[in-house]
Write a protein that holds these residues in place. Structure first.
Motif, short mmCIF file in Angstrom:
data_model
loop_
_atom_site.label_atom_id
_atom_site.label_comp_id
_atom_site.label_asym_id
_atom_site.label_seq_id
_atom_site.Cartn_x
_atom_site.Cartn_y
_atom_site.Cartn_z
N ASP A 1 -0.08 -4.70 18.28
CA ASP A 1 -1.19 -5.77 18.04
C ASP A 1 -1.44 -6.67 19.22
O ASP A 1 -2.84 -6.99 19.06
N TYR A 2 -0.56 -6.85 19.93
CA TYR A 2 -0.99 -7.99 21.14
C TYR A 2 -0.91 -7.38 22.38
O TYR A 2 -1.09 -8.05 23.52
N GLY A 3 -0.64 -6.26 22.50
CA GLY A 3 -0.65 -5.14 23.82
C GLY A 3 0.28 -5.85 24.88
O GLY A 3 0.13 -5.62 26.08
N VAL A 4 1.44 -6.23 24.39
CA VAL A 4 2.50 -6.87 25.18
C VAL A 4 3.77 -5.85 25.15
O VAL A 4 4.16 -5.85 23.98
N ASP A 5 3.92 -5.06 26.23
CA ASP A 5 5.31 -4.03 25.99
C ASP A 5 6.07 -4.14 27.28
O ASP A 5 5.94 -3.82 28.15
N CYS A 6 7.46 -4.90 27.00
CA CYS A 6 8.23 -5.09 28.13
C CYS A 6 9.19 -4.03 28.20
O CYS A 6 10.07 -4.06 29.06
N PHE A 7 9.04 -2.92 27.29
CA PHE A 7 10.10 -1.61 27.17
C PHE A 7 10.15 -0.92 28.67
O PHE A 7 11.17 -0.81 29.11
N TYR A 8 9.09 -0.77 29.11
CA TYR A 8 9.09 -0.12 30.61
C TYR A 8 8.54 -1.06 31.69
O TYR A 8 8.48 -0.93 32.92
N ARG A 9 8.19 -2.45 31.29
CA ARG A 9 7.55 -3.36 32.51
C ARG A 9 8.47 -4.68 32.16
O ARG A 9 8.12 -5.39 31.37
N ASN A 10 9.56 -4.72 33.30
CA ASN A 10 10.40 -5.97 32.92
C ASN A 10 9.41 -7.15 33.47
O ASN A 10 9.89 -8.25 33.24
N ASP A 11 8.30 -7.00 34.17
CA ASP A 11 7.32 -8.28 34.39
C ASP A 11 6.91 -8.68 33.46
O ASP A 11 6.33 -9.84 33.33
N LEU A 12 6.76 -7.98 32.27
CA LEU A 12 6.05 -8.58 30.86
C LEU A 12 7.44 -9.12 30.02
O LEU A 12 7.07 -9.60 28.77
N ILE A 13 8.49 -9.30 30.23
CA ILE A 13 9.49 -9.68 29.59
C ILE A 13 9.31 -11.35 29.02
O ILE A 13 9.53 -11.44 27.81
N ASP A 14 8.90 -12.24 30.09
CA ASP A 14 8.60 -13.67 29.44
C ASP A 14 7.51 -13.68 28.52
O ASP A 14 7.59 -14.22 27.37
N LYS A 15 6.48 -12.84 28.89
CA LYS A 15 5.29 -12.92 27.68
C LYS A 15 5.70 -12.11 26.57
O LYS A 15 5.23 -12.68 25.44
N PHE A 16 6.73 -11.23 26.51
CA PHE A 16 6.84 -10.54 25.28
C PHE A 16 7.65 -11.63 24.42
O PHE A 16 7.46 -11.80 23.32
N ILE A 17 8.70 -12.34 25.11
CA ILE A 17 9.45 -13.41 24.21
C ILE A 17 8.63 -14.44 23.78
O ILE A 17 8.70 -14.76 22.59
#
Length: 67
Positions: free
Chosen positions: A44-60
């Motif tokens: 729904d929000y298009g934030v996926d840190c599963f394969y992209r560690n650079d999105l961890i903060d945004k995912f949390i």
């Protein structure tokens, strides 16, 4: 629960996961198993840190906002 408490819970919780998993994979799976919002953040929000560690903060952050 404050954002800092939530973030600390996630970062401490992932320490129990396998060492051969990526950090983003650990974060995704922990939030999915404990808080059940990972798929909503992903789809729904298009934030996926599963394969992209650079999105961890945004995912949390996004998971916390949903809770």
């Amino acid at each position: 629960m404050t954002y800092e408490e939530f973030r600390e819970d996630v970062l401490n919780g992932i320490k129990t996961f396998q060492n051969d998993w990526r950090e983003g994979q650990k974060v995704f799976n922990y939030i999915d198993s404990k808080y059940h919002v990972a798929r909503k953040v992903q789809f729904d929000y298009g934030v996926d840190c599963f394969y992209r560690n650079d999105l961890i903060d945004k995912f949390i952050e996004t998971a916390y906002k949903l809770l």
